[in-house]
Scaffold this motif. Structure first.
Motif: not given
Length: 274
Positions: A34-36, A29-30, A64-65, A14-15
């Motif tokens: 976006g769901e935070d 993943l985005s 995911f920083p 995936a990455l």
């Protein structure tokens, strides 16, 4: 608090892959980012014993920083690059992570299938339940696993509430798959596996999706990759769950599947609780 769970079917692919499927995985993943969410559980990472390499770690941080990453991988005598689980949670959250072995048969305890995080007021458990396999070759071992895992969750629940999520590899009731009439002897819908899941719930846990949505039909979390039209036709299975201790079920506010677009296989789940 918001929690997300997803069987990613290879974190490395995936990455870092350039395939069309990897591009679809990155879109998911985005969506998750976006769901935070506060906590993210990932199953079937398929990482090495050493965990994420520098390239994978950097890619994770892009999505995911500000998250701490904990993981457990398959290790000898189990197969390399097999199964594996991971939990990401916001930096600053007080947490203690363990990768318990529950006395499971064969190499199941060495396949990186359970990751537990003690968040102080509750336990968060990420699981990738073993599949009964083709021709149900692993069904007997799976039955033992189901009992031992239920014992393990109950032992945690005796101390404080539990939130358990992941790929349980079981469609619990006929409403949880599109074609129950054809699958009573298929892995994931045998009487034995369904009984194991019932036993787990009876130990003091609730399926949060059914808690909020009742007997709503045709909502699934997995569509077979090998059948090109499975998702288009919504010929799926609900085999991924968020379970919580009975005594905190009133705190559940949202439990549903996230839209993974055209990507087949698993879709993420989201749980929100007070």
């Amino acid at each position: 608090m918001k929690f997300i769970s997803w069987n990613i079917d290879s974190l490395n692919a995936a990455l870092t892959s350039d395939s069309d499927r990897a591009a679809l995985s990155r879109q998911v993943l985005s969506t998750i980012a976006g769901e935070d969410p506060d906590v993210i559980a990932i199953q079937e990472t398929k990482l090495s014993v050493a965990g994420p390499n520098k390239k994978q770690d950097a890619a994770l941080k892009e999505f995911f920083p500000g998250y701490q990453v904990e993981w457990v991988s398959s290790q000898p005598p189990a197969r390399k690059g097999y199964a594996g689980t991971m939990v990401l949670f916001r930096e600053g959250m007080e947490a203690k992570t363990t990768a318990p072995r529950i006395g499971a048969p064969d190499t199941m305890d060495y396949e990186g299938r359970i990751l537990t995080v003690d968040f102080g007021d509750y336990y968060f458990v990420n699981v990738y339940t073993p599949n009964a396999g083709s021709e149900l070759k692993r069904l007997a071992d799976r039955q033992i696993w189901d009992k031992l895992y239920a014992d393990y969750l109950a032992s945690l629940d005796s101390k404080k509430p539990v939130i358990a999520c992941g790929d349980f590899n079981c469609a619990h009731e006929e409403i949880d798959l599109a074609h129950p009439e054809n699958n009573h002897f298929s892995a994931g819908f045998t009487d034995e596996e369904r009984e194991g899941f019932t036993n787990l719930l009876n130990r003091g846990f609730v399926d949060t999706f059914r808690l909020l949505h009742g007997d709503i039909p045709s909502v699934y979390s997995w569509w077979a990759q090998r059948i090109r039209t499975s998702k288009i036709n919504n010929s799926g299975w609900r085999i991924d769950y968020f379970l919580v201790s009975d005594r905190i079920k009133e705190r559940v506010r949202r439990s549903e599947m996230l839209d993974s677009g055209p990507r087949q296989d698993h879709t993420p789940l989201v749980l929100e609780m007070d």
